[in-house]
Scaffold this active site. Structure first.
Site, PDB file in Angstrom:
ATOM      1  N   ASN A 135     -18.212  26.895 -22.815  1.00 32.02           N
ATOM      2  CA  ASN A 135     -18.883  25.846 -22.040  1.00 32.02           C
ATOM      3  C   ASN A 135     -18.597  25.963 -20.545  1.00 32.02           C
ATOM      4  OD1 ASN A 135     -19.760  24.701 -24.485  1.00 32.02           O
ATOM      5  ND2 ASN A 135     -17.844  23.557 -24.686  1.00 32.02           N
ATOM      6  N   LYS A 175     -18.450  28.578 -29.083  1.00 35.98           N
ATOM      7  CA  LYS A 175     -18.837  27.956 -27.818  1.00 35.98           C
ATOM      8  C   LYS A 175     -18.056  28.461 -26.614  1.00 35.98           C
ATOM      9  CE  LYS A 175     -21.294  24.898 -27.082  1.00 35.98           C
ATOM     10  NZ  LYS A 175     -21.103  23.476 -27.398  1.00 35.98           N
ATOM     11  N   THR A 187     -41.031  26.116  -9.706  1.00 38.14           N
ATOM     12  CA  THR A 187     -41.308  24.762  -9.208  1.00 38.14           C
ATOM     13  C   THR A 187     -41.621  23.962 -10.470  1.00 38.14           C
ATOM     14  OG1 THR A 187     -43.657  25.212  -8.891  1.00 38.14           O
ATOM     15  CG2 THR A 187     -42.248  25.552  -6.972  1.00 38.14           C
ATOM     16  N   HIS A 188     -41.225  22.716 -10.496  1.00 40.51           N
ATOM     17  CA  HIS A 188     -41.399  21.875 -11.704  1.00 40.51           C
ATOM     18  C   HIS A 188     -40.751  22.513 -12.926  1.00 40.51           C
ATOM     19  CE1 HIS A 188     -44.552  19.882  -9.278  1.00 40.51           C
ATOM     20  NE2 HIS A 188     -44.905  21.123  -8.956  1.00 40.51           N
ATOM     21  N   GLN A 238      -7.215  -2.115   4.294  1.00 42.09           N
ATOM     22  CA  GLN A 238      -6.202  -1.358   3.560  1.00 42.09           C
ATOM     23  C   GLN A 238      -6.836  -0.638   2.365  1.00 42.09           C
ATOM     24  OE1 GLN A 238      -2.063  -2.743   3.268  1.00 42.09           O
ATOM     25  NE2 GLN A 238      -2.467  -3.057   1.100  1.00 42.09           N
ATOM     26  N   GLU A 275     -20.025  21.591 -14.789  1.00 40.14           N
ATOM     27  CA  GLU A 275     -20.333  20.270 -15.358  1.00 40.14           C
ATOM     28  C   GLU A 275     -19.473  19.185 -14.720  1.00 40.14           C
ATOM     29  OE1 GLU A 275     -20.828  20.034 -19.762  1.00 40.14           O
ATOM     30  OE2 GLU A 275     -20.589  22.195 -19.661  1.00 40.14           O
ATOM     31  N   SER A 292     -14.777  25.090 -27.576  1.00 36.23           N
ATOM     32  CA  SER A 292     -14.914  23.834 -28.300  1.00 36.23           C
ATOM     33  C   SER A 292     -13.829  23.779 -29.364  1.00 36.23           C
ATOM     34  CB  SER A 292     -16.298  23.775 -28.951  1.00 36.23           C
ATOM     35  OG  SER A 292     -16.275  22.955 -30.092  1.00 36.23           O
ATOM     36  N   TYR A 332      -9.379  -6.667  13.032  1.00 36.35           N
ATOM     37  CA  TYR A 332      -8.778  -6.122  11.808  1.00 36.35           C
ATOM     38  C   TYR A 332      -8.700  -7.174  10.710  1.00 36.35           C
ATOM     39  CZ  TYR A 332      -5.456  -4.243   8.476  1.00 36.35           C
ATOM     40  OH  TYR A 332      -4.875  -3.811   7.308  1.00 36.35           O
ATOM     41  N   SER A 376       0.825  -1.215   0.000  1.00 37.62           N
ATOM     42  CA  SER A 376       0.000   0.000   0.000  1.00 37.62           C
ATOM     43  C   SER A 376       0.853   1.257   0.000  1.00 37.62           C
ATOM     44  CB  SER A 376      -0.933  -0.005   1.212  1.00 37.62           C
ATOM     45  OG  SER A 376      -0.181  -0.150   2.407  1.00 37.62           O
TER      46      SER A 376
HETATM   47  N1  ARG Z   1      -1.203  -1.262   5.423  1.00 35.89           N
HETATM   48  C1  ARG Z   1      -2.102  -1.771   6.388  1.00 35.89           C
HETATM   49  C2  ARG Z   1      -3.466  -1.094   6.271  1.00 35.89           C
HETATM   50  O1  ARG Z   1      -3.554  -0.150   5.584  1.00 35.89           O
HETATM   51  C3  ARG Z   1      -1.569  -1.541   7.751  1.00 35.89           C
HETATM   52  C4  ARG Z   1      -2.032  -2.531   8.762  1.00 35.89           C
HETATM   53  C5  ARG Z   1      -1.548  -3.861   8.418  1.00 35.89           C
HETATM   54  N2  ARG Z   1      -1.779  -4.789   9.460  1.00 35.89           N
HETATM   55  C6  ARG Z   1      -1.614  -6.092   9.249  1.00 35.89           C
HETATM   56  N3  ARG Z   1      -1.830  -6.851  10.240  1.00 35.89           N
HETATM   57  N4  ARG Z   1      -1.298  -6.576   8.074  1.00 35.89           N
HETATM   58  O2  ARG Z   1      -4.432  -1.528   6.811  1.00 35.89           O
END
Ligand code: ARG
Length: 464
Positions: free
Chosen positions: A292, A290, A162-163, A329, A297, A284, A324, A30
């Protein structure tokens, strides 16, 4: 990613007999997105180390070393010099490994009485608390910009719908105040959400707490948390606080999206109520004429993205047994994107509010079409003693006659009007003007310019 590290360098290496494949490594890592939590991770670690030293779990010398190492790591991160390694999976292990490189055994002692489970929960809460403070400031800035616009146009008349049909005359200032109300409730929701975000998970460790004599209250105080999470299993596993934030964010975006829809309609040449400064629009590639309204949007479009993140997080949570699970993650990218989308949108909208030009003549002309003051005529008859339903019917007949003749109620002579009700007298013509109509709605929440100005003053007072 540089430097492939041997299995031995990983935090749980001794338990494993073979390394994971590169694909699995990438799949489970991560660090590419959670490195955004780095400074909060350091802040949490410093508070944890301070408590470990204060309770005698580690020595003061170790704590000093941890502070020294973390100070350097922070500088490396801020300078963009920190080397993030995929092999070290996430932000927590990357920082801890570097700390150990810098300060040796003291770095290895930092994780005493702590798990990444309570560590990451703490980091996200610190991050989100700070994001909520940003969002709250931006909501305030947007409201102030809308109040300025409302003040300039406290007496500018437009048709209220309204509407999508002309209903009654209103002032543009009153219309802007409707959005101020929405954003003010959004700010209340953010403030309320912040209370539940601002609780400390650290101390829950992996799930059951720790055998060390920790002082959670002390860490909470250091990090500015209002209280500690009362149950360790809940502390490491639930992300309801993030879901709650995303729900509040989805509502902000919903309000922004409604406003966007109106800006887009109003800027259409067929309507022509407003113009939006060029810096928020694009042209455009094929049609030279144009201009826009891209920003509104896109804001309308990005609302779908934020709504999607809310559903994503709810779905992420719904099947998880305590405590957990690695599923969690997956909470980060939707949360980060929600914060980014919301803060960018609010920042742009506060600026765009100053770039809106109101075309008062077009609005006025539109308000004069569609018998916008028909209700005023009915109310007039009621004040002269006619029951409302009879008044409604008399005015409906008058409107029908005007539609047939292609004229407005005010184009009829007094004699012609009296054919619909003998109660009508010469004073009716003042009642049927646009100014007379809006001025008559003179109560809290009404569209009278006097009330609009009072509401603006009250809103400014609330915003401080
Ligand atoms: N990168 C993990 C998360 O975002 C951190 C916690 C990981 N804990 C574990 N027991 N693998 O949740």
């Amino acid at each position: 990613m540089t430097a492939q590290l041997s299995k031995k360098s990983e935090a749980w290496s001794a338990r494993f007999s073979e390394p994971v494949s590169d694909l699995v490594k990438r799949y489970t890592a991560s660090v590419f997105f959670d490195k955004r939590l780095a400074l909060f991770d350091i802040e949490g670690s410093l508070a944890h180390a301070e408590m470990l030293a204060a309770t005698g779990i580690i020595s003061a010398a170790d704590q000093a070393e941890i502070v020294r190492g973390m100070t350097q790591i922070r500088a490396e991160i801020e300078a963009g010099r920190f080397e993030w390694l995929l092999d070290l999976e996430d932000v927590h292990l990357n920082i801890e490994k570097r700390l150990t490189e810098l300060v040796g055994d003291a770095g290895k002692r930092l994780h005493t009485g702590r798990s990444r489970n309570d560590q990451v929960a703490t980091d996200i809460r610190l991050y989100l608390r700070s994001a909520i403070d940003d969002v709250s400031a931006l909501l305030r800035a947007l409201q102030l910009a809308l109040l300025d616009l409302a003040e300039q146009h406290a007496a500018t008349i437009m048709p209220g719908f309204t509407h999508m049909q002309v209903a009654q005359p209103i002032t543009f200032g009153h219309h802007m105040l409707a959005y101020v109300e929405m954003f003010s409730r959004d700010a209340e929701r953010m403030a309320d959400c912040r209370k539940r975000v601002n609780r400390l998970p650290l101390g829950a460790a992996a799930l059951a707490g720790t055998t060390f004599p920790i002082d959670r209250e002390r860490v909470a105080k250091t990090l500015g948390f209002d209280e500690v999470c009362r149950n360790s299993l809940d502390a490491v596993s639930d992300r309801d606080f993030a879901i709650e934030f995303c729900a509040a964010a989805a509502l902000v975006m919903t309000h922004v999206s409604r406003m966007s829809e109106e800006l887009i309609i109003w800027m259409s040449p067929r309507v022509g109520f407003i113009d939006i400064a060029d810096r928020f629009c694009t042209g455009s590639s094929i049609m030279p004429q144009k201009k826009n309204p891209d920003v509104p949007e896109l804001a309308r479009g990005k609302t779908g993205r934020v709504n999607g993140h809310l559903i994503g997080l709810l779905t992420l949570m719904k099947g998880q047994p305590l405590a957990y699970n690695k599923d969690n993650q997956e909470d980060k990218e939707p949360l980060f994107d929600t914060v980014d989308t919301l803060t960018d949108t609010l920042r742009i909208f506060a600026d765009m509010a100053t770039g809106i030009t109101v075309k008062a003549d077009t609005m006025r002309a539109a308000a004069l079409q569609g018998f916008a003051t028909a209700t005023d005529l009915a109310d007039y008859l009621v004040k002269k003693g006619l029951p409302f339903r009879d008044a409604h019917e008399a005015v409906a007949r008058a409107v029908r006659t005007c539609v047939d003749r292609g004229c407005d109620l005010t184009d009829l002579t007094l004699e012609e009007l009296r054919a619909f009700s003998a109660l009508i007298e010469a004073d009716i013509f003042a009642v049927l003007t646009l100014e007379g109509s809006v001025a008559a709605r003179d109560h809290i929440g009404g569209t009278a310019p006097k009330q609009v100005r009072a509401a603006i003053a009250a809103a400014r007072q609330r915003l401080g």
